[in-house]
Design an enzyme around this catalytic site. Structure first.
Site, mmCIF file in Angstrom:
data_model
loop_
_atom_site.group_PDB
_atom_site.id
_atom_site.type_symbol
_atom_site.label_atom_id
_atom_site.label_comp_id
_atom_site.label_asym_id
_atom_site.label_seq_id
_atom_site.Cartn_x
_atom_site.Cartn_y
_atom_site.Cartn_z
ATOM 1 N N ASP A 21 -55.845 -29.218 -69.133
ATOM 2 C CA ASP A 21 -54.982 -28.719 -68.056
ATOM 3 C C ASP A 21 -53.753 -29.607 -67.901
ATOM 4 O O ASP A 21 -53.815 -30.815 -68.155
ATOM 5 C CB ASP A 21 -55.800 -28.682 -66.748
ATOM 6 C CG ASP A 21 -55.121 -27.842 -65.686
ATOM 7 O OD1 ASP A 21 -54.179 -27.088 -66.008
ATOM 8 O OD2 ASP A 21 -55.538 -27.945 -64.519
ATOM 9 N N ARG A 34 -42.704 -23.823 -69.724
ATOM 10 C CA ARG A 34 -44.133 -24.117 -69.817
ATOM 11 C C ARG A 34 -44.649 -24.093 -71.269
ATOM 12 O O ARG A 34 -45.518 -24.872 -71.644
ATOM 13 C CB ARG A 34 -44.915 -23.134 -68.951
ATOM 14 C CG ARG A 34 -44.528 -23.207 -67.461
ATOM 15 C CD ARG A 34 -45.220 -22.117 -66.662
ATOM 16 N NE ARG A 34 -46.633 -22.140 -66.927
ATOM 17 C CZ ARG A 34 -47.503 -22.967 -66.348
ATOM 18 N NH1 ARG A 34 -47.080 -23.818 -65.435
ATOM 19 N NH2 ARG A 34 -48.767 -22.933 -66.651
ATOM 20 N N ASN A 69 -56.405 -16.174 -67.610
ATOM 21 C CA ASN A 69 -55.052 -16.511 -68.096
ATOM 22 C C ASN A 69 -54.212 -15.279 -68.437
ATOM 23 O O ASN A 69 -52.991 -15.362 -68.504
ATOM 24 C CB ASN A 69 -55.115 -17.447 -69.311
ATOM 25 C CG ASN A 69 -55.464 -18.870 -68.958
ATOM 26 O OD1 ASN A 69 -56.059 -19.595 -69.752
ATOM 27 N ND2 ASN A 69 -55.108 -19.317 -67.762
ATOM 28 N N ARG A 195 -61.840 -29.109 -60.481
ATOM 29 C CA ARG A 195 -62.566 -27.831 -60.436
ATOM 30 C C ARG A 195 -63.135 -27.579 -61.822
ATOM 31 O O ARG A 195 -62.665 -28.155 -62.793
ATOM 32 C CB ARG A 195 -61.595 -26.659 -60.175
ATOM 33 C CG ARG A 195 -60.875 -26.625 -58.907
ATOM 34 C CD ARG A 195 -60.106 -25.300 -58.819
ATOM 35 N NE ARG A 195 -58.907 -25.288 -59.617
ATOM 36 C CZ ARG A 195 -57.754 -25.813 -59.250
ATOM 37 N NH1 ARG A 195 -57.635 -26.408 -58.077
ATOM 38 N NH2 ARG A 195 -56.694 -25.763 -60.035
HETATM 39 C C1 FPP Z 1 -53.661 -25.236 -69.143
HETATM 40 O O1 FPP Z 1 -52.470 -25.863 -68.723
HETATM 41 C C2 FPP Z 1 -53.582 -24.970 -70.573
HETATM 42 C C3 FPP Z 1 -53.685 -23.742 -71.148
HETATM 43 C C4 FPP Z 1 -53.888 -22.499 -70.368
HETATM 44 C C5 FPP Z 1 -53.555 -23.549 -72.602
HETATM 45 C C6 FPP Z 1 -54.118 -24.651 -73.441
HETATM 46 C C7 FPP Z 1 -53.825 -24.351 -74.861
HETATM 47 C C8 FPP Z 1 -53.419 -25.260 -75.760
HETATM 48 C C9 FPP Z 1 -53.288 -26.699 -75.482
HETATM 49 C C10 FPP Z 1 -53.204 -24.811 -77.158
HETATM 50 C C11 FPP Z 1 -54.439 -25.151 -77.905
HETATM 51 C C12 FPP Z 1 -54.475 -24.561 -79.217
HETATM 52 C C13 FPP Z 1 -55.610 -24.530 -79.952
HETATM 53 C C14 FPP Z 1 -55.611 -23.839 -81.251
HETATM 54 C C15 FPP Z 1 -56.868 -25.133 -79.476
HETATM 55 P P1 FPP Z 1 -51.601 -25.144 -67.598
HETATM 56 O O2 FPP Z 1 -50.638 -24.239 -68.253
HETATM 57 O O3 FPP Z 1 -52.511 -24.469 -66.619
HETATM 58 O O4 FPP Z 1 -50.869 -26.347 -66.935
HETATM 59 P P2 FPP Z 1 -50.436 -26.457 -65.394
HETATM 60 O O5 FPP Z 1 -51.716 -26.546 -64.603
HETATM 61 O O6 FPP Z 1 -49.646 -27.720 -65.357
HETATM 62 O O7 FPP Z 1 -49.638 -25.248 -65.048
#
Ligand code: FPP
Length: 249
Positions: A21, A34, A69, A195
């Site tokens: 996260d 983002r 998501n 969480r």
């Molecule tokens: C949450 O951060 C992250 C995600 C929803 C996507 C995670 C995916 C990757 C790191 C790519 C991974 C790729 C592979 C192939 C495993 P957020 O966007 O919710 O961050 P925020 O809470 O700061 O908004």
């Protein structure tokens, strides 16, 4: 002494699950969109996997895309799908060379066809590998998984294959997408949120939880080792008393 040397290699968790996260916040703090954060998040995936290979970790489960998501803006969802397709396709050869076995949990049929195809190719290519099991949670949520399990068990009852009185924990475990995977001993969540966000709710019943303020794109090998050390400092009682625990087991 490096942080890696401080880890007792004989009692590392077999299975670590991570809620990656903070990509969005990391990017926004740097004045970028983002998706920039998600792209950098892939670098942390590479580092953490390499770090896992240096310890005794057998299973690494990464929450890469939740059922919820899909509710994000279309541009971000499309960008994430594109990133997943490029990353899986681009990394599979290297992962195969390092003996990593790739699998997924989640509703893979609900992903874009090209993503599903990359994943099927990746399972096929790496299926005989014996190194770290990399499990990508994609289009996954625990409530989806538990609902499916309930439906499958109900169907077996309806068909007369089992009796209601025969349903036990093992019958439920058999219907989970993790049926062949041990429960994670350690769950890590980055970015300061405390969480579990619909992730492995059944499987983390006795997991140790490690929350860190580090945002996912900044989470590196040292942070994984720090989380393992934190885990090794915990006493896992599984409902027993401290005096009943065999400290050597
Ligand atoms: C949450 O951060 C992250 C995600 C929803 C996507 C995670 C995916 C990757 C790191 C790519 C991974 C790729 C592979 C192939 C495993 P957020 O966007 O919710 O961050 P925020 O809470 O700061 O908004």
């Amino acid at each position: 002494m490096s942080i890696l040397d401080k880890i007792d290699i004989n009692s590392t968790p077999k299975h670590i699950a991570i809620i990656m996260d903070g990509n969005g916040r990391w990017a926004q703090q740097k004045g970028h969109n983002r998706l920039f954060g998600h792209n950098f998040g892939v670098e942390s995936v590479r580092e953490v996997l390499k770090a896992a290979q240096k310890t005794n970790i057998e299973y690494l489960t990464l929450y890469a895309f939740s059922t919820e998501n899909w509710n994000r803006p279309k541009e971000e969802v499309d960008g994430l799908m594109d990133l997943l397709i490029r990353t899986i396709g681009g990394e599979v050869e290297e992962l195969h060379k390092s003996n990593v076995k790739i699998s997924t949990i989640g509703d893979i049929g609900g992903l874009p066809t090209s993503c599903e195809k990359e994943l099927i190719d990746a399972y096929e290519k790496t299926k005989n590998n014996t190194g770290v099991n990399l499990i990508l949670a994609l289009n996954y949520s625990s409530r989806w998984e538990l609902t499916n399990a309930a439906k499958n068990i109900a169907l077996k009852v309806e068909l007369g294959d089992i009796k209601v009185s025969e349903i036990n924990e093992q019958s439920i475990i058999r219907e989970l997408s993790t049926s062949n995977i041990p429960d994670p001993e350690l769950l890590i969540r980055t970015s300061g949120e405390r969480r579990v966000s619909n992730f492995l709710l059944w499987q983390i019943a006795y997991s140790e939880l490690h929350f860190t303020n580090v945002l996912w794109p900044d989470f590196k090998a040292q942070d994984l080792y720090g989380a393992i050390l934190d885990y090794q400092s915990r006493e896992r009682r599984f409902g027993k008393l401290s005096e009943q625990i065999d400290k050597n087991s």
